[in-house]
Design an enzyme around this catalytic site. Structure first.
Site, PDB file in Angstrom:
ATOM      1  N   GLU A  65      20.805  -1.228  44.681  1.00 13.69           N
ATOM      2  CA  GLU A  65      21.045  -0.363  43.047  1.00 13.69           C
ATOM      3  C   GLU A  65      19.310   0.947  43.414  1.00 13.69           C
ATOM      4  OE1 GLU A  65      22.212  -2.150  38.438  1.00 13.69           O
ATOM      5  OE2 GLU A  65      20.405  -3.113  40.054  1.00 13.69           O
ATOM      6  N   GLU A  76      24.036 -10.072  40.346  1.00 11.18           N
ATOM      7  CA  GLU A  76      23.665 -10.372  39.155  1.00 11.18           C
ATOM      8  C   GLU A  76      24.508 -11.263  38.524  1.00 11.18           C
ATOM      9  OE1 GLU A  76      21.486  -7.121  40.249  1.00 11.18           O
ATOM     10  OE2 GLU A  76      23.588  -7.444  40.890  1.00 11.18           O
TER      11      GLU A  76
END
Length: 256
Positions: free
Chosen positions: A110, A130
């Site tokens: 990210e 995640e």
């Protein structure tokens, strides 16, 4: 002895190299690293001698994302309105390039996605795992991956949590340039120097338009673009660019 900063900066001409410096923790982002990243981007935005930023990582990889030990202790790697990692929610005003070796995973990817261009070495792994820890990739990946990759591929990355090889990411357009291992930073710097040779006002305006235009209505595009473009077109640098072209010499930018 003073503890070394979790993020290092080094100006190389008009390029600011920003290095995530937590190799013992796979360059994961804790609160201190996020704040240091935010400060580095503040420096890039404020310094008129800098035109481009390159973000890289110390050691074997770019970043493994959020420091889970810190998270478990109640710490969040957020820096003001810049968000996760000091970059995910509000990136730099100037162009940014991510130079990825080894891995860019979870929040590490990210951070790379918050950059404008990605250079990656062969064998590097890019992914958002995640869901494997019952977490959500909430620092921009679920927004930015579908804007770059085919929706089904982005969905697969998000739902399986499995990483994608840099070679495949390059084929799909997520990675701009693919290098041999150990050469990502060198290639990113070469790309940065090519960009930095251009007018700094034009670079910042061009990036702003390309980032913000996604939220504009088509009917208002040219009016809103003109608000950003007009000061650039009437600047000293715009005149210098035209004169330098006519005189067949490199331009000398002043940033005004």
């Amino acid at each position: 002895m003073a503890e070394e900063s979790p993020v290092l900066t080094e100006a190389r001409g008009a390029v600011l190299v920003i290095t995530i410096n937590r190799p013992e923790a796979r360059n994961s982002m804790n609160k201190a690293a996020a704040e240091a990243m935010g400060a580095a981007l503040d420096r890039l935005d404020a310094d008129s001698d800098l035109s481009v930023g390159v973000i890289t990582g110390t050691g074997k990889g770019f970043s493994a994302g959020m420091d889970l030990k810190g998270f478990a202790a109640g710490e969040f790697p957020i820096a003001g309105d810049r968000g996760f990692g000091g970059i995910a929610q509000r990136s730099a005003r100037k162009p940014l390039i991510a130079a990825v070796e080894g891995f860019a995973l979870a929040g590490g990817l990210e951070v790379a996605l918050a950059c404008d261009l990605i250079v990656a070495a062969r064998g590097a792994r890019l992914g958002i795992p995640e869901v494997k820890r019952s977490l959500v990739a909430a620092a921009g990946a679920l927004l930015r991956l579908p804007q770059t990759l085919p929706r089904t591929i982005a969905m697969e990355l998000a739902l399986t949590g499995e990483p994608m090889p840099a070679e495949r990411a390059y084929e799909l357009g997520l990675v701009n340039r693919l290098t041999e291992p150990g050469e990502a930073l060198t290639a990113a710097l070469e790309l940065a120097q090519t960009i930095a040779a251009n007018g700094p006002l034009a670079l910042a305006a061009t990036k702003r338009i390309m980032v913000e235009a996604a939220d504009w209505q088509q009917s208002e595009f040219f009016d809103r673009q003109q608000e950003i473009v007009a000061p650039v077109m009437s600047s000293e640098d715009a005149r210098e660019g035209a004169v330098a072209f006519a005189e067949k010499r490199p331009p000398e930018w002043k940033g005004r």
